[in-house]
Motif scaffolding. Structure first.
Motif, short mmCIF file in Angstrom:
data_model
loop_
_atom_site.label_atom_id
_atom_site.label_comp_id
_atom_site.label_asym_id
_atom_site.label_seq_id
_atom_site.Cartn_x
_atom_site.Cartn_y
_atom_site.Cartn_z
N GLY A 297 0.82 -1.19 0.00
CA GLY A 297 0.00 0.00 0.00
C GLY A 297 0.86 1.25 0.00
N GLU A 298 0.21 2.40 -0.02
CA GLU A 298 0.98 3.65 -0.07
C GLU A 298 0.24 4.81 0.58
OE1 GLU A 298 1.62 4.63 -4.15
OE2 GLU A 298 -0.44 5.35 -4.39
N VAL A 299 1.03 5.84 0.95
CA VAL A 299 0.47 7.06 1.54
C VAL A 299 0.79 8.20 0.59
CG1 VAL A 299 0.54 8.62 3.50
CG2 VAL A 299 0.82 6.17 3.87
N ARG A 300 -0.20 9.02 0.31
CA ARG A 300 0.05 10.19 -0.55
C ARG A 300 -0.39 11.47 0.15
NH1 ARG A 300 0.55 9.49 -6.24
NH2 ARG A 300 0.61 7.27 -6.78
N ILE A 301 0.42 12.52 -0.02
CA ILE A 301 0.04 13.84 0.47
C ILE A 301 -0.21 14.72 -0.73
CG2 ILE A 301 0.86 15.91 1.63
CD1 ILE A 301 2.25 14.24 3.57
N ALA A 302 -1.43 15.24 -0.86
CA ALA A 302 -1.80 16.07 -2.01
C ALA A 302 -1.32 15.41 -3.30
CB ALA A 302 -1.20 17.48 -1.85
N GLY A 303 -1.51 14.10 -3.40
CA GLY A 303 -1.17 13.38 -4.62
C GLY A 303 0.27 12.88 -4.71
N GLU A 304 1.17 13.45 -3.89
CA GLU A 304 2.58 13.04 -3.93
C GLU A 304 2.80 11.84 -3.02
OE1 GLU A 304 5.56 14.29 -5.15
OE2 GLU A 304 5.27 16.43 -5.58
N ARG A 305 3.56 10.85 -3.50
CA ARG A 305 3.87 9.72 -2.64
C ARG A 305 4.79 10.16 -1.50
NH1 ARG A 305 4.42 4.39 -3.96
NH2 ARG A 305 6.61 4.68 -3.47
N LEU A 306 4.45 9.76 -0.27
CA LEU A 306 5.16 10.23 0.92
C LEU A 306 6.68 10.00 0.89
CD1 LEU A 306 4.66 11.62 3.61
CD2 LEU A 306 4.24 9.40 4.65
N PRO A 307 7.16 8.79 0.52
CA PRO A 307 8.61 8.58 0.56
C PRO A 307 9.36 9.44 -0.45
CG PRO A 307 7.43 6.49 0.31
CD PRO A 307 6.45 7.58 0.08
N GLU A 308 8.61 9.99 -1.44
CA GLU A 308 9.31 10.80 -2.46
C GLU A 308 9.49 12.24 -2.03
OE1 GLU A 308 7.06 9.87 -5.99
OE2 GLU A 308 7.81 7.81 -5.85
N LEU A 309 8.84 12.65 -0.96
CA LEU A 309 9.04 14.00 -0.44
C LEU A 309 10.38 14.08 0.28
CD1 LEU A 309 5.60 14.98 1.13
CD2 LEU A 309 6.65 15.93 -0.91
N ALA A 310 11.08 15.22 0.11
CA ALA A 310 12.33 15.43 0.86
C ALA A 310 12.00 15.54 2.34
CB ALA A 310 13.02 16.70 0.37
N HIS A 311 12.97 15.16 3.19
CA HIS A 311 12.75 15.19 4.64
C HIS A 311 12.19 16.53 5.11
CE1 HIS A 311 14.45 11.37 5.90
NE2 HIS A 311 15.41 11.54 5.01
N ALA A 312 12.84 17.61 4.71
CA ALA A 312 12.46 18.93 5.20
C ALA A 312 11.08 19.32 4.67
CB ALA A 312 13.51 19.96 4.80
N GLU A 313 10.81 18.96 3.42
CA GLU A 313 9.53 19.27 2.79
C GLU A 313 8.39 18.56 3.53
OE1 GLU A 313 9.06 21.35 0.51
OE2 GLU A 313 6.98 20.95 -0.03
#
Lengths: 272, 376
Positions: A58-74
């Motif tokens: 499964g996966e988690v998305r924030i505003a359509g973006e996959r969570l692990p693909e966001l930079a740490h600070a972002e």
């Protein structure tokens, strides 16, 4: 704007399934309560929603973006987490703990703004008088409020009061608090939601959940046992099935929301 | 409800506001800046004393005259050729080494304490120094055995490298061992350190058993620590390694502050926890490895210095790390001065002096914390 979990599962290395195919959505402006007995997978779910734990499927998305693909600070600018009791051995003063919440904003916001926001967040949890105190000397409840102030400070922005696209994940935020502070913390959560934030809180008190949340997700053995507004899903059959206790549901005389009274498996009270 | 709103206490204590907290923070910043300035002066003072005091006596004027002469300024102060030699090729490298090693050990201590989130961690206690010494001793013996006398030149390079690898391996191992589910098990950490230090002393004992006489003297020096081996050449090799830590670790200060809250908490604040942890272990291992390779095991400096400073200026790593470097440098330079002047012309091992100061202090910390309910 949503924080979205699709088909989220977590299986330990020994094959035990802690969270089983959960689908959920946390929308801007709403408060969602997560209920369930001990070991139901609430904290594991929250850890996956925050990115701390990678789901086994499964996966988690924030505003359509996959969570692990966001930079740490972002990611830290969008998701703030109040964990269960932490350990801190070094004598940082309270104001420094709250200022650490401003870490993700380090190149966007001035020291002065950070101080102002940190202090306002301390006021919001009624802990401004503790600002100069050393954190390890605080009581359990005071520590919990200071930690809450820290994550409130993390989501605040210097430029706007609007908190949409910000998500607040609270793991048992009321566990160490007295009655008045339990209400005050959940009022803070509601006021964050009214400014656009999406709030998810793991709660144990069914009545607090009923009063302060828009929707509930009840976990049982890692699966979603019930989902929906408190007024719809809080009913004796569900509570008996999930918690194994007898429950009587009335309407709250003033608020109109469900008021849950529970008794143990054996009705000790009636025999007395 | 706070005390200011209770009847009868109104006016006794002003209700806190952004302004009062702001001015409190400002005062604290001033105190920190003053501490850093004072520490810098103390360090310069101690280093100057260290250069001028010793078996061959030099006055302060002569010391400055010799140093100024080197940069082409003539002062007209008289000094002898032998005084110049002693100062330039014996004392100056020795004091510089002391300053570097002191700064390195203290800043590494503070960083390791940040990483383990516990004030009892220290390169010597968790086995980092032991691992380095163990690797270094065997590097000496094996290089001599394999390459014979040709090895002598090689050793200068091989020993710091071996020490670095030894300390890296041990620090990483202890960290993995004592860390479970993002929380550090302090008891495991300390006991693993004890086990590894004991093991490394056994390995060094074994080395002494197989070593010849000339090797033996080099080996004893590891266990007690000494700055006597300082030369410009050895400084040249180790300085970059140690400076990397002294400059690099303060860059991680803010991340370490977040780590103090817990690894999960730091992660949620956007700190790349794994990278910070790996960088810290790498820098500390490099620096402690280099310092052990040159001076042997000097214990307790990395424990006492950050502890004293936390009492003085608080745990904020942005000030703590540079202040630890300064105070550690001054403390080690002073200890070395004591070690070589107290029984002149004989010299006491430096590790003996620091242990005499450090061990009772360590016990005192334990006692203080027991009154407050323990460290764990």
């Amino acid at each position: 704007m949503t924080l979205q979990a699709k088909n989220l599962s977590y299986r330990t290395r020994t094959g035990e399934v802690l969270v089983d195919s959960i689908n959920m959505e946390l929308k801007s402006g709403e408060v969602v309560g997560v209920l369930g007995p001990n070991g139901a997978g609430k904290t594991t779910l929250l850890k996956m929603l925050s990115g701390e734990l990678a789901p086994t499927s499964g996966e988690v998305r924030i505003a359509g973006e996959r969570l692990p693909e966001l930079a740490h600070a972002e990611r830290a600018l969008h998701v703030a987490v109040l964990p269960q009791a932490g350990t801190l051995t070094f004598p940082y003063p309270v104001i420094d703990i709250v200022l650490l919440g401003r870490l993700p904003h380090r190149h966007r916001s001035s020291a002065r703004t950070d101080r102002r926001i940190a202090f306002r967040c301390l006021e919001q949890v009624e802990a401004e008088h503790l600002a100069e105190r050393s954190y390890p000397t605080l009581s359990g409840g005071e520590k919990q409020r200071v930690q809450l102030a820290r994550i409130l400070a993390q989501l605040e922005s210097a430029h706007t009061e609007n908190l949409s696209e910000k998500y607040l994940l609270l793991d048992e935020p009321t566990s160490a608090l007295d009655l008045s502070h339990q209400h005050q913390v959940l009022e803070s959560a509601r006021s964050m939601a009214s400014r656009g934030a999406g709030v998810l809180a793991i709660l144990h008190d069914l009545n607090l959940a009923s009063q302060y949340t828009d929707r509930l997700l009840v976990l049982h053995g890692g699966k979603a046992a019930a989902e929906g507004p408190a007024g719809v899903i809080l009913e004796p059959v569900m509570i008996q099935r999930v918690y194994g206790v007898e429950a009587v549901i009335n309407n709250h005389p003033r608020l109109g929301c469900p008021l849950v009274s529970t008794t143990g498996k054996k009705e000790v009270l009636s025999e007395r | 409800m706070n005390e200011a709103t209770l009847p009868g206490t109104v006016g006794m204590k002003a209700h806190p506001s952004t302004d009062t907290v702001g001015s409190w923070l400002r005062q604290r910043r001033h105190r920190r800046i003053i501490t850093l300035i004072v520490l810098t002066f103390v360090l310069v003072g101690v280093a100057t004393l260290g250069i001028s005091m010793g078996a061959v006596s030099l006055s302060l004027e002569q010391t400055f005259a010799i140093l100024l002469e080197r940069v082409g300024i003539s002062t007209g102060v008289d000094y002898t050729r032998s005084q110049e030699t002693v100062l330039l090729s014996i004392r100056l490298p020795r004091v510089l080494l002391g300053v570097l090693v002191g700064a390195t050990l203290s800043i590494s201590g503070a960083a390791i304490q940040g990483l383990f989130r516990n004030p009892l961690a220290e390169p010597g206690l968790i086995g980092t120094s032991g691992g380095a010494a163990m690797a270094a001793v065997w590097a000496i013996i094996l290089t001599k055995a394999i390459a014979g006398e040709v090895g002598s030149d090689l050793i200068r390079w091989i020993v710091p490298c071996a020490a670095f690898l030894g300390s890296l391996l041990v620090t990483w191992f202890v960290y993995r061992l004592s860390c479970s589910m993002g929380r550090v098990q302090v008891a495991t950490m300390l006991l693993a350190g004890v086990a590894i230090t004991t093991f490394s002393f056994a390995v060094m004992g074994l080395a002494m058993f197989v070593a010849d006489d000339s090797q033996l003297r080099t080996i004893t020096f590891w266990t007690l620590g000494s700055l006597a081996g300082a030369t410009w050449q050895s400084l040249l090799i180790a300085t970059p390694l140690m400076l990397a830590a002294v400059i690099g670790l303060p860059l991680l200060a803010r991340s370490m502050d977040a780590l103090a809250l817990g690894e999960a908490e730091a992660f949620h604040l956007g700190v790349p926890v794994q990278r910070v942890r790996n960088m810290t272990i790498l820098l500390v291992a490099m620096a402690v490895g280099a310092s052990v390779a040159l001076t042997g095991i000097i214990g307790f400096v990395g424990l006492i210095v950050p502890h004293i400073l936390r009492l003085l200026i608080g745990p904020d790593n942005r000030t703590l790390l540079p202040a630890a470097a300064l105070l550690g440098a001054a403390l080690l330079a002073a200890s070395d001065l004591l070690a070589r002047t107290i029984a002149e012309p004989a010299e006491m091992p430096l590790g003996v002096v620091t242990a005499f100061i450090g061990a009772p202090y360590f016990l005192w910390i334990l006692l203080k914390n027991r009154e407050r309910g323990g460290l764990f």
